[in-house]
Enzyme design. Structure first.
Site, PDB file in Angstrom:
ATOM      1  N   ARG A  24       0.814  -1.209   0.000  1.00 30.97           N
ATOM      2  CA  ARG A  24       0.000   0.000   0.000  1.00 30.97           C
ATOM      3  C   ARG A  24       0.851   1.264   0.000  1.00 30.97           C
ATOM      4  O   ARG A  24       0.489   2.272  -0.559  1.00 30.97           O
ATOM      5  CB  ARG A  24      -0.935  -0.029   1.228  1.00 30.97           C
ATOM      6  CG  ARG A  24      -1.613   1.278   1.584  1.00 30.97           C
ATOM      7  CD  ARG A  24      -2.622   1.670   0.501  1.00 30.97           C
ATOM      8  NE  ARG A  24      -3.243   2.949   0.755  1.00 30.97           N
ATOM      9  CZ  ARG A  24      -2.684   4.126   0.517  1.00 30.97           C
ATOM     10  NH1 ARG A  24      -1.456   4.197   0.028  1.00 30.97           N
ATOM     11  NH2 ARG A  24      -3.341   5.244   0.746  1.00 30.97           N
ATOM     12  N   CYS A  75      -4.619 -17.330  15.055  1.00 24.80           N
ATOM     13  CA  CYS A  75      -4.228 -16.500  16.190  1.00 24.80           C
ATOM     14  C   CYS A  75      -4.447 -17.306  17.463  1.00 24.80           C
ATOM     15  O   CYS A  75      -5.273 -18.228  17.490  1.00 24.80           O
ATOM     16  CB  CYS A  75      -5.103 -15.251  16.264  1.00 24.80           C
ATOM     17  SG  CYS A  75      -4.973 -14.235  14.790  1.00 24.80           S
TER      18      CYS A  75
HETATM   19  C1  LIG Z   1      -0.168   0.188   8.634  1.00 21.89           C
HETATM   20  C2  LIG Z   1       0.366  -0.375   7.452  1.00 21.89           C
HETATM   21  C3  LIG Z   1       1.737  -0.282   7.164  1.00 21.89           C
HETATM   22  C4  LIG Z   1       2.715   0.385   8.091  1.00 21.89           C
HETATM   23  O1  LIG Z   1       2.467   1.741   8.261  1.00 21.89           O
HETATM   24  P1  LIG Z   1       3.313   2.568   9.327  1.00 21.89           P
HETATM   25  O2  LIG Z   1       2.627   3.885   9.390  1.00 21.89           O
HETATM   26  O3  LIG Z   1       4.710   2.631   8.803  1.00 21.89           O
HETATM   27  O4  LIG Z   1       3.274   1.823  10.622  1.00 21.89           O
HETATM   28  C5  LIG Z   1       2.180  -0.843   5.989  1.00 21.89           C
HETATM   29  N1  LIG Z   1       1.346  -1.459   5.129  1.00 21.89           N
HETATM   30  C6  LIG Z   1       0.031  -1.552   5.378  1.00 21.89           C
HETATM   31  C7  LIG Z   1      -0.849  -2.216   4.380  1.00 21.89           C
HETATM   32  C8  LIG Z   1      -0.506  -1.021   6.544  1.00 21.89           C
HETATM   33  O5  LIG Z   1      -1.812  -1.150   6.800  1.00 21.89           O
HETATM   34  S1  SF4 Z   2      -7.595 -11.780  15.953  1.00 29.16           S
HETATM   35 FE1  SF4 Z   2      -6.364 -10.332  17.185  1.00 29.16          FE
HETATM   36  S2  SF4 Z   2      -4.265 -11.080  17.001  1.00 29.16           S
HETATM   37 FE2  SF4 Z   2      -5.442 -12.051  15.356  1.00 29.16          FE
HETATM   38  S3  SF4 Z   2      -5.175 -10.727  13.549  1.00 29.16           S
HETATM   39 FE3  SF4 Z   2      -7.054 -10.100  14.597  1.00 29.16          FE
HETATM   40  S4  SF4 Z   2      -6.433  -8.435  15.994  1.00 29.16           S
HETATM   41 FE4  SF4 Z   2      -4.565  -9.550  15.388  1.00 29.16          FE
END
Ligand SMILES: *Cc1c(COP(=O)(O)O)cnc(C)c1O
Ligand code: SF4
Length: 359
Positions: free
Chosen positions: A103, A116
């Site tokens: 993204r 999980c």
């Molecule tokens: C949140 C996210 C990230 C990381 O974003 P940061 O702001 O650097 O923590 C990277 N890729 C995706 C798809 C995300 O949702």
């Molecule tokens: S269930 Fe909880 S630990 Fe698992 S992906 Fe979703 S938020 Fe993360």
């Protein structure tokens, strides 16, 4: 020998996890809506139920307990709002190959498993975590690696899921080995809730695997001060002592942590255990999560109060991931007031106005 014992320790937690109503203790108070959830899961489309004995033990036997609310499903999850989405972050169009989301220019997200230790009832990745596709296949990993090789603008790889620490040490080592073998320059980030819901997972075997792939950061998800226990403290300490910085992403959750005092407490306690609060997330518009969502206006007020209470070290960035692929934007209040006659005017934390000459 010691390693084997520890390894069995976390696997025993998984093995003895509570997975249906029959596993709940006889004196466990269960509401009508919770009971109906289990009767209705046959309808399909819902996120599974699983909670480790460890995380279960942190909860009080009371339906409004903030820990219990995070693992106990109810009929509220079937109440899907018209604006809630199966793909709340519009990630499909940013997925160049299965399990990879690219993204943002310099970083990509890899979903290595969909299981999980505890299924968080607020999970916004529920459309993926309920698929039961399991661990990434060799073919999928091969495609991801080919993509990473072609895209050297990617400097950071986020390894997430699901929870990547549901893989055992050998599986994890094999995946990290193949990725870093192809791209030695990548910074790795592992997103996991294990320190919170399965601290036994941070065993010596895991530490020695992770240590050999530095720089590697761990991002976890503490949402409530009661999640910081002797065990989670130990798990986090052993990561930090191994040279792995630990950051935290808290999800703002109604009835769990939606007041500035609870958030201030969890953030301060995190700093004490050497974890930097990184983000405070506004709930994403995932299907069946509206009962957890805090209205933006209230969220912004809470974040503003939090800012006045805690130090910069303890302060996370309150952010929302915009639906439809808009990406993350911080929801910070603006201190800037105006520019006039070669000066900028700001309102400080106490609400007073100050001038900064800037020709
Ligand atoms: C949140 C996210 C990230 C990381 O974003 P940061 O702001 O650097 O923590 C990277 N890729 C995706 C798809 C995300 O949702
Ligand atoms: S269930 Fe909880 S630990 Fe698992 S992906 Fe979703 S938020 Fe993360």
């Amino acid at each position: 020998m010691e390693r084997v014992m520890e390894n069995e320790n976390w696997k025993r937690q998984i093995e003895h996890s509570l997975r249906n109503t029959k596993d709940l203790p006889a004196d466990f108070v269960i509401t009508e809506s919770e009971k109906n959830y289990f009767e209705n899961t046959a309808r399909g489309g819902s996120l599974g139920f699983s909670v480790t004995p460890y995380y279960f033990s942190l909860a009080e036997n009371n339906p409004s307990d903030p820990i219990r609310r995070q693992f106990m499903p109810s009929m509220d999850e079937f109440a899907v709002k018209t604006y809630e989405l199966e793909d709340p972050l519009g990630e499909n169009r940013f997925s160049p190959c299965t399990r990879l989301i690219h993204r943002y220019q310099d970083r990509a997200l890899l979903l290595v498993t969909d299981s999980c230790a505890v299924y968080c009832r607020h999970c916004f990745r529920r459309s993926f975590t309920r698929l039961n596709r399991g661990i990434i296949s060799m073919e999928e990993l091969g495609n991801v690696i080919a993509y990473l090789k072609r895209h050297d603008e990617i400097m950071e790889l986020l390894i997430s899921g699901g929870d990547p620490l549901m893989l055992d040490n050998q599986e994890l080592e094999m995946i990290l080995d193949r990725i870093t073998g192809a791209r030695k320059d990548l910074v790795l980030r592992v997103g996991t809730r294990a320190p919170v819901v399965l601290p036994q997972r941070i065993d010596n075997g895991l530490l020695s695997v992770l240590k050999s792939y530095l720089p590697l950061w761990v991002i976890t998800q503490f949402n409530h001060p009661r999640e910081i226990t002797a065990q989670s403290r130990k798990a986090v300490s052993s990561l930090v002592d191994s040279g792995i910085p630990v950051l935290n992403q808290t999800v703002l959750l109604r009835g769990v942590n939606d007041d500035e005092d609870t958030l201030a407490l969890v953030c301060r306690e995190l700093v004490k255990i050497r974890v930097k609060p990184y983000y405070l997330f506004q709930g994403d518009l995932a299907e069946g999560t509206s009962h957890f969502r805090v209205p933006l206006k209230r969220g912004m007020k809470i974040a503003q109060e939090l800012r006045r209470k805690v130090s910069g070290l303890a302060l996370p960035v309150y952010a929302v991931d915009l639906p439809g692929g808009g990406g993350k934007v911080p929801l910070t209040e603006s201190y800037f007031l105006k520019r006039e006659n070669g000066s900028c005017y700001f309102k400080n934390g106490e609400g007073e106005v100050y001038k900064y000459p800037d020709e």
